[in-house]
Design an enzyme around this catalytic site. Structure first.
Site, PDB file in Angstrom:
ATOM      1  N   ASP A 160       0.702  -1.078  -0.059  1.00 26.47           N
ATOM      2  CA  ASP A 160       0.062  -0.046   0.010  1.00 26.47           C
ATOM      3  C   ASP A 160       0.952   1.363  -0.009  1.00 26.47           C
ATOM      4  OD1 ASP A 160      -2.344   1.761   0.858  1.00 26.47           O
ATOM      5  OD2 ASP A 160      -3.282  -0.136   0.910  1.00 26.47           O
ATOM      6  N   HIS A 168      -3.890   5.758   3.166  1.00 18.17           N
ATOM      7  CA  HIS A 168      -4.464   4.591   2.720  1.00 18.17           C
ATOM      8  C   HIS A 168      -3.964   3.423   3.361  1.00 18.17           C
ATOM      9  CE1 HIS A 168      -6.125   1.531  -0.158  1.00 18.17           C
ATOM     10  NE2 HIS A 168      -6.927   2.290  -0.311  1.00 18.17           N
ATOM     11  N   SER A 201     -11.061  -1.175  -1.109  1.00 21.12           N
ATOM     12  CA  SER A 201      -9.823  -1.376  -0.273  1.00 21.12           C
ATOM     13  C   SER A 201     -10.012  -1.568   1.199  1.00 21.12           C
ATOM     14  CB  SER A 201      -9.319   0.107  -0.287  1.00 21.12           C
ATOM     15  OG  SER A 201      -8.642   0.166  -1.563  1.00 21.12           O
TER      16      SER A 201
END
Ligand SMILES: [Ca+2]
Ligand SMILES: [Ca+2]
Ligand SMILES: [Ca+2]
Length: 540
Positions: free
Chosen positions: A173, A235, A416
């Site tokens: 990520d 994220h 996600s």
């Protein structure tokens, strides 16, 4: 194995013959820490009646001697030290103890061996029960995606058995922010981004996987994208928190596999990440070698990829995925957020990955989620209508708009967010069944998913069910599904799980393992939802 058994017998006999004062105690249980114990009902009369005012106070020398002798017999029968603990308030019932905490399989074997004793009417585990584990994290109540009946993944019941201990989960990520609710669970990872502008940390690949921020100005990503300034996403920090936020620390949020370790592999920076870096990250995460990068000392058995793009599965991706799978890693990927077909989204469409669609708080399809034949399973991704809408997924976050700010917590929605729920459950399965292969874990995930309580077409086999998946993983390998014409639905008490079960074939409705799984929860958790096709014969 034989030598070990002999040694244990010797210990048991020594205990029996020489140290009654140590082994045959005064009815108090002197074991330090939990050990496996059994409750036995004898067919024969236990010799306690002449001495008793109360059946719970049988501490006479005759009874002690009698029970010591029985403990010695049982020790010989099972090849491990068995000591007498006490008799119970029930007639002819006695508690015996082993000297350690046995595995589920060892316990089942022990019970089977003891049941063969002619003197024994029945034997069962003296199970250690706890309060159902609900984390004390201050924001846990907001994590509907773990515990709510419609949208949640049945995490609390799974946590009574496992928490991901000993499992490494790689998060490919944007890197991670050091966070009070993550730090204890984060391993040193790697920054695999080779392009300096993308990386935004002033260099190419390096050993610091912290996220410096991935903000971009309008037009930075080409083709006029993005159309306006886009703040840093943090994220990877959010995804990592869903998998393994520090839990039961009276702080913030809980993670699905909160005793697992996160291996942060930084592959996404400004405007995303190149497939070549991501593929190298997949290989490295699983323990494969990448030129110029030190070997990963903590190979992951679960890899989460909450990323992707349009297109077919590239040779580069497929080869990296194959290599990681061959090293024993299960790869969980997001289905994509285009409200389209996941078959057109990669790596969701690659072979050998577990592709995850997103559901909302009601357990129906999240309105952005991709679907299609590439999707294996669904998990909560949330569905929000405004910033910090509590119908999103809550996890660890950062206040920074560009560069890092302070720790905080935030809601996000997306496939996600769905994928790390499945990656977390994969880690729970891995702890429950350490020798499980990636395919076995994938099959367990899919087979135990629960039916959608709301509409979600082409979303895979159901919503990931942590409790059912872990329960199934704990059932013995050599266990046989049998046809049972005399089927009676006899669920295990809540909080316990079946150690064996019997298949009832109802026409064609329950003729496959997948059908079995769909009703599994009803028999294990005593939730009468629809027809149950299996019964538990023994619970623990
Ligand atoms: Ca770098
Ligand atoms: Ca770096
Ligand atoms: Ca926490």
């Amino acid at each position: 194995m034989r030598a070990k058994n002999i040694k244990l017998n010797v210990i048991a006999l020594l205990c029996f013959f020489t140290s009654i004062s140590v082994c045959a105690d005064d009815g108090l249980d002197n074991s330090s820490g939990p050990v496996t114990r059994v409750i036995v009902k004898y067919k024969v009369e236990l010799d306690n009646k002449p001495y008793l005012g109360s059946p719970t106070l049988p501490n006479t020398s005759q009874l002690q001697e009698q029970m010591q002798m029985k403990a010695g017999q049982l020790s010989q029968r099972v090849g491990m030290p068995i000591t007498f603990v006490r008799i119970t308030g029930l007639t002819n019932h006695a508690v015996f103890s082993t000297d350690r905490r046995l595995s589920a399989k060892e316990t089942e074997t022990l019970l089977q061996q003891l049941a063969k004793d002619d003197q024994i009417e029945y034997v069962e585990e003296d199970a250690l029960h706890q309060i159902a584990l609900t984390p004390n994290d201050t924001l846990y109540a907001n994590q509907w995606h773990y515990h709510e009946s419609n949208g949640g993944i049945r995490a609390p019941a799974a946590w009574n058995h496992v928490s991901g201990q000993g499992v490494v989960v790689a998060v490919l990520d944007t890197g991670y922010r050091p966070h009070i609710d993550l730090n204890a669970n984060v391993l040193p990872g790697y920054d695999m981004i080779s392009n300096i502008w993308t990386a935004n940390d002033g260099n190419g690949r390096d050993s610091d996987a912290r996220d410096p921020g991935d903000w971009v100005n309008a037009g930075d990503c080409g083709y006029g994208q993005p159309t306006t300034f886009r703040p840093s996403s943090w994220h990877g920090t959010h995804v990592a928190g869903t998998i393994a936020a520090v839990t039961n620390n009276n702080t913030g949020v809980a993670g699905v596999a909160y005793n697992a370790k996160i291996l942060p592999v930084r592959v996404l920076g400004r405007c995303g990440g190149y497939m070549s870096d991501i593929a190298d990250g997949i290989i490295w995460a699983a323990g494969g070698s990448i030129a110029g990068v030190p070997t990963n000392p903590n190979p992951a058995s679960v890899i989460n990829m909450s990323l992707g793009g349009a297109g077919s599965c590239s040779v580069t991706y497929q080869n990296a995925i194959n290599q990681a799978r061959n090293r024993g890693a299960i790869i969980v990927v997001a289905a994509g957020n285009s409200n389209g077909n996941a078959n057109d989204f990669t790596p969701a469409n690659c072979t050998g990955v577990v592709t995850v669609a997103a559901t909302n708080r009601q357990g129906g399809r999240a309105n952005y989620s991709n679907t299609g034949t590439s999707v294996d399973i669904a998990a909560p991704g949330g569905q929000m209508t405004s910033t910090n809408d509590p119908n999103g997924v809550l996890s660890t976050f950062n206040t920074g708009t560009t560069t890092p700010g302070a720790d905080n917590y935030g809601y996000y929605q997306g496939t996600s967010m769905a994928a790390p729920h499945v990656a977390g459950v994969a880690a729970l399965i891995k702890q429950a069944k350490p020798n499980a292969t990636p395919d076995e874990i994938a099959n367990l995930l899919k087979a135990t998913a629960r039916p959608f309580p709301a509409n979600c077409n082409n979303c895979g086999t159901g919503i990931v069910n942590a409790f059912a998946a872990v329960s199934m993983a704990m059932i013995e390998d050599d266990y046989t599904w049998q046809y049972a014409p005399d089927f009676v639905n006899s669920p295990c008490p809540r909080g316990s799980i079946p150690v064996s079960a019997t298949l009832q074939v109802l026409g064609s409705a329950c003729s496959t393992q997948n059908q079995m799984a769909r009703t599994f929860e009803a028999t294990t958790a005593h939730i009468p939802t629809g027809p149950s096709c299996y019964k538990a014969l023994q619970c623990r």
